[in-house]
Design an enzyme around this catalytic site. Structure first.
Site, short mmCIF file in Angstrom:
data_model
loop_
_atom_site.label_atom_id
_atom_site.label_comp_id
_atom_site.label_asym_id
_atom_site.label_seq_id
_atom_site.Cartn_x
_atom_site.Cartn_y
_atom_site.Cartn_z
N HIS A 632 -34.19 -21.69 9.69
CA HIS A 632 -33.96 -23.10 10.03
C HIS A 632 -34.08 -23.37 11.53
O HIS A 632 -34.17 -24.52 11.94
CB HIS A 632 -32.62 -23.59 9.46
CG HIS A 632 -31.41 -23.18 10.25
ND1 HIS A 632 -30.58 -22.16 9.88
CD2 HIS A 632 -30.88 -23.70 11.39
CE1 HIS A 632 -29.61 -22.05 10.76
NE2 HIS A 632 -29.77 -22.96 11.69
N ASP A 688 -32.71 -18.35 4.25
CA ASP A 688 -32.71 -18.69 5.68
C ASP A 688 -32.95 -17.44 6.53
O ASP A 688 -32.01 -16.88 7.10
CB ASP A 688 -31.38 -19.36 6.03
CG ASP A 688 -31.44 -20.07 7.36
OD1 ASP A 688 -32.53 -20.16 7.96
OD2 ASP A 688 -30.37 -20.56 7.82
N SER A 782 -26.66 -19.98 15.08
CA SER A 782 -27.64 -19.82 14.01
C SER A 782 -28.60 -18.69 14.37
O SER A 782 -29.03 -18.58 15.52
CB SER A 782 -28.45 -21.11 13.87
OG SER A 782 -27.64 -22.09 13.32
#
Ligand code: NAG
Ligand code: NAG
Ligand code: NAG
Ligand code: NAG
Length: 832
Positions: A632, A688, A782
């Site tokens: 992402h 992801d 992330s």
């Protein structure tokens, strides 16, 4: 040498020779000849036995060495005493050894065993003489000698009468004779005197170009001018891992003798550069010794020392309404043999409390209950050991704080705030714990023991995301349910749980990985995982078994890189794949709050900077050219082409964002290629994961290392502790941290998590939640790693930071990409 035995020879017993004569004088009468021979034979064997006993046991000698110092009060120190070749030195040393010899020979328990004594050094005060004395004692008299020598301490009155030296203190301490001898004869022996205003350096032989040699004995004698103390600091400390009892180690003595009762610290292993390895002597001398064994070669250490004026200033009268007190020289190690007293008094209508933020007064054998060694005493109660932040309060406006360190072992010490407060309102706008510690109101009833005495978790109404423990009645976050960890203390959070997916529930309710069912090992403890199993079918590899390169199956849990060759072709211990997850520093720094990572603690952590944005995502090093991150991060959005490799710069070996262009530990790379998972789902965040190829390989170092990629069959059980790291925002919506942050989290039950997150989980996701309280960090960045320390002492990439529900919400779990689930994708796309 020692000759005048003063009649103490009698103490050594020799066998009487008369028996031998009797044998020789036996009469010649024939009929008695045989009998005589028999008797002679018997006597000879008795004699041989006696002799054997005599030499092997009575005469078996033990070398004993004692070291220590004595204080001479009727001499004044002169510079020449520092140099053992000067006449002055030898004159005084001669007097001291004469006196010691006299002392030993006039004691009947010591005299027969004495062999030699020597003065090794002098230092100021008025004159301290350091000596060692050697004895050779029959083993059976060793204890007696020990007692007699140690008792000698109190015979100082006799000393004064017999010699021209006035001695007012005398210490002796037994040391390992072998070690003492090798230090005495070592060619690796240095004498250093601090130069005013200058830094003096010393290091292990060969540093920094070659490793220190094996079987080495070195000693450094450090001195400062009178009226000064020594400040010693280790800039680099990288030795072989600590081993007990032997191994490689460095010892620091607050003395010029190697007596253990003056040992300040034993150092071994390696310390990260952020660890403050600074020490202060209590007088103007210090001794550093190095011992290496025959294995394990490392760079060694580089140390430097300076002299600083001796000050006895610590403690004192405090009349402010608030401030900070610390142990002397904090955060360096405090000195041995110090006492500081703070007399705190705040304005009359207020009360006073003391909040300890850091507290490290560890010593071997210091009992926490009585604190006989180093301690801090507040309101007549003693504290010692290593403690989490705690508060001590007074019932009036006065407080006396006393810090005391004994002769041996020092630690980092403490720092504390003293605060005056209103009896009526001790914590304005905050919650008041029973001990009058103040905590953020949001922390009341959140399931974490922030007060330390649970007073913030009593009488709570549990929220929707919490459950109530049966016995303690405390509300805890629901995600602690059914994770195999007894959080309530009465197991009520683990009752009524099925087993999580891919696990087998034993008859005793324990859950074991499905792979352990029928693996011919009793993993349950009650044998129920081995019941009803088919006879062993060779060559049938289940999905849950580890597959060797030669297609052999290993049913053992996590066989890879555990230093046991499980595959017959050794492919589970392949040196290339197993060279990962290594942390070069074996120590933890003690940093306030505990959320800053150490330099080199997570050497696979990468900071990804996007053009014009700065730090945007994290990633993990898995090979010199490949990083793993989250898909992402590389989705085009708001007109920015995040999928374009040229937008990104990777910083490896980074600790502090502020020094990313200046630190020599950092290697910067551009990105050549980004491969995001084809089936990454922008909406659910399923799959992801992304692979990044660097423009050129990086060189591994103490600050850059690859993390291990777990095999498909690797098992990270629910309840396991992991580390999440990143420079993510410290508070929701706030700016990022400058120093890499870390937080300890725990894998939580998939079903519980899925319920809490309203069925948003897919099979490619794992949930983890905060373990310890007091964490103000976000859930990492992330793409960053979820690092798991496995039993082979290597770190494995258990997950990739994917999504979560905001920062510092201790009651909300975070979601991570399940790396084992995507192992095949990594193999196909990264070739690893
Ligand atoms: C120690 O004393 C001797 C004899 O006086 C002298 O030759 C030598 O240089 C001195 N050593 C040092 C380091 O001062
Ligand atoms: C270590 O402690 C010493 C003494 O308190 C201090 O002067 C020094 O700045 C500290 N070093 C670091 C890196 O914190
Ligand atoms: C600590 O206690 C143990 C056992 O009582 C003893 O063997 C050891 O020598 C002690 N260590 C020190 C540093 O006093
Ligand atoms: C991740 O996926 C693997 C493979 O499906 C599974 O066995 C494992 O339980 C998952 N990990 C967690 C922590 O849920």
């Amino acid at each position: 040498m020692f000759q005048s035995m003063n009649g103490y020879e009698e103490a050594v017993e020799f066998l009487p020779a008369t028996d031998t004569k009797k044998v020789e004088k036996r009469g010649p009468k024939v009929k008695f000849v045989i009998l005589g021979v028999v008797i002679a034979a018997a006597l000879i064997s008795l004699m041989v036995g006696l002799l054997v006993w005599h030499f092997a046991y009575r005469m078996a000698r033990v070398q004993k060495v004692y070291t220590g110092n004595l204080r001479i009060t009727n001499y004044v120190f002169k510079d020449a005493y520092e140099n053992s070749s000067t006449t002055d030195f030898n004159d005084l040393a001669g007097k001291v050894t004469d006196m010691l010899k006299n002392l030993y020979t006039s004691n009947p328990d010591i005299a027969p065993h004495f062999s030699e004594c020597r003065v090794t050094a002098f230092s100021e005060g008025s004159v301290l003489a350091y000596y060692w004395s050697e004895f050779s004692v029959p083993a059976y008299q060793e204890a007696k000698l020990d007692n007699a020598v140690l008792e000698l301490k109190i015979q100082t009155v006799n000393l004064r009468q017999r010699t021209v030296l006035s001695v007012d203190s005398f210490e002796a301490y037994p040391v390992d004779a072998q070690l003492a001898r090798t230090f005495r004869t070592s060619s690796c022996s240095y004498f250093l005197h601090a130069k005013p205003g200058e830094v003096t350096k010393f290091f292990t032989p060969g540093f920094p170009n070659t490793a220190y040699p094996p079987n080495m004995r070195c000693q450094w004698t450090l001195r400062a001018d009178a009226g000064h103390v020594i400040r010693l600091n280790f800039k680099t400390f990288k030795m072989d891992i600590c081993k007990t009892p032997a191994g490689d180690y460095v010892k620091l003595y607050d003395s010029l003798s190697i007596a253990e009762n003056r040992l300040m610290m034993t150092l071994c292993g390696s310390y990260p550069p952020s660890y403050n390895l600074t020490f202060f002597s209590s007088q103007n001398v210090m001794m550093v010794t190095l011992v290496t064994d025959d294995k394990g070669r490392q760079p060694g250490f580089m140390a430097q020392f300076t002299q600083v004026p001796m000050t006895t200033l610590c403690g004192g009268m405090i009349r402010d309404s608030g401030g900070v007190i610390t142990s002397p020289f904090y955060p360096a190690h405090y000195q041995a043999n110090r006492e500081c007293v703070w007399d705190i008094q705040v304005p009359g209508n207020k009360l006073v409390k003391l909040r300890f933020n850091m507290f490290y007064l560890m010593e071997p054998n210091n009992s926490d209950a009585t604190c006989p060694k180093d301690y801090v005493e507040v309101n007549s109660k003693k504290y010692c050991g290593e403690k989490q932040s705690f508060v001590v309060s007074s019932d009036n406006n006065k407080m006396t704080v006393r810090f005391r360190s004994d002769l041996s072992y020092t630690d980092t010490g403490f720092t504390a705030d003293y605060i005056s407060y209103d009896a009526q309102n001790p914590c304005p706008d905050q919650f008041t714990c029973n001990d009058r510690k103040c905590i953020n109101k949001a922390r009341r009833c959140d399931g974490w023991n922030d007060c330390g005495d649970f007073s913030d978790e009593l009488e709570c109404t549990c929220t929707e995301t919490q459950f109530r423990c049966v016995k303690s009645q405390i509300c805890k976050p629901k995600y602690f349910l059914c994770d195999g960890v007894n959080d309530c203390g009465d197991n009520s959070d683990e009752a009524n749980c099925g087993c999580p997916d891919n696990t087998f529930q034993c008859a005793n309710k324990k859950c074991v990985p499905q792979a352990q069912k029928c693996d011919q090992t009793d993993n349950c403890g009650d044998g129920s995982d081995e019941l009803g199993c088919p006879a062993v079918v060779p060559n049938s590899c289940s999905d849950l078994a580890y597959k060797c390169k030669n297609n052999e199956c290993i049913t053992k849990s996590n066989p890879e890189c555990d230093s046991v060759k499980d595959c017959s072709d050794g492919s589970d211990e392949d040196t290339d794949t197993c060279n990962c997850g290594r942390r070069p520093y074996s120590r933890k720094t003690r940093i306030v709050g505990g959320v800053n990572a150490d330099t080199g603690e997570f050497p696979w952590q990468v900071s990804l900077h996007a053009k014009n944005t700065g730090h945007a995502c994290g990633a993990s090093v898995v090979s010199p050219t490949i990083l793993l991150s989250a898909a992402h991060c590389f989705q085009d959005a708001q007109g920015v082409r995040y999928s374009d490799p040229s937008l990104w710069t990777a910083y490896l070996g980074l600790h502090n964002q502020a020094t990313r262009t200046t630190s020599t530990d950092v290697q910067q790379r551009s990105i050549k290629r980004i491969v995001a998972h084809k089936y990454f789902n922008d909406f659910s965040y399923d799959n992801d994961i992304a692979m990044l190829e660097l423009s050129s390989p990086v060189t591994y170092s103490d600050f850059i290392q690859p993390i291990c990629i777990p095999e498909k069959t690797h098992n990270f059980p629910v309840g396991k502790s992991l580390w999440v790291t990143g420079w993510g925002a410290l508070t929701e919506g706030g700016s990022g941290a400058s120093i890499l942050q870390k937080a300890e989290i725990r894998i939580i039950n998939y079903n519980e998590c899925n319920q809490l997150l309203e069925n948003q989980l897919t099979q490619r996701m794992i949930c983890a939640g905060f373990v310890s309280g007091g964490i103000d960090a976000c859930q990492g960045d992330s793409g960053g790693p979820l690092s798991s320390l496995e039993s082979n002492n290597k770190m494995y990439l258990a997950g990739i930071v994917s999504w979560g529900d905001g920062c510092a919400r201790r009651n909300k779990p975070g979601v991570y990409t399940n790396v084992t689930q995507l192992r095949d994708w990594i193999k196909q796309n990264a070739g690893l």
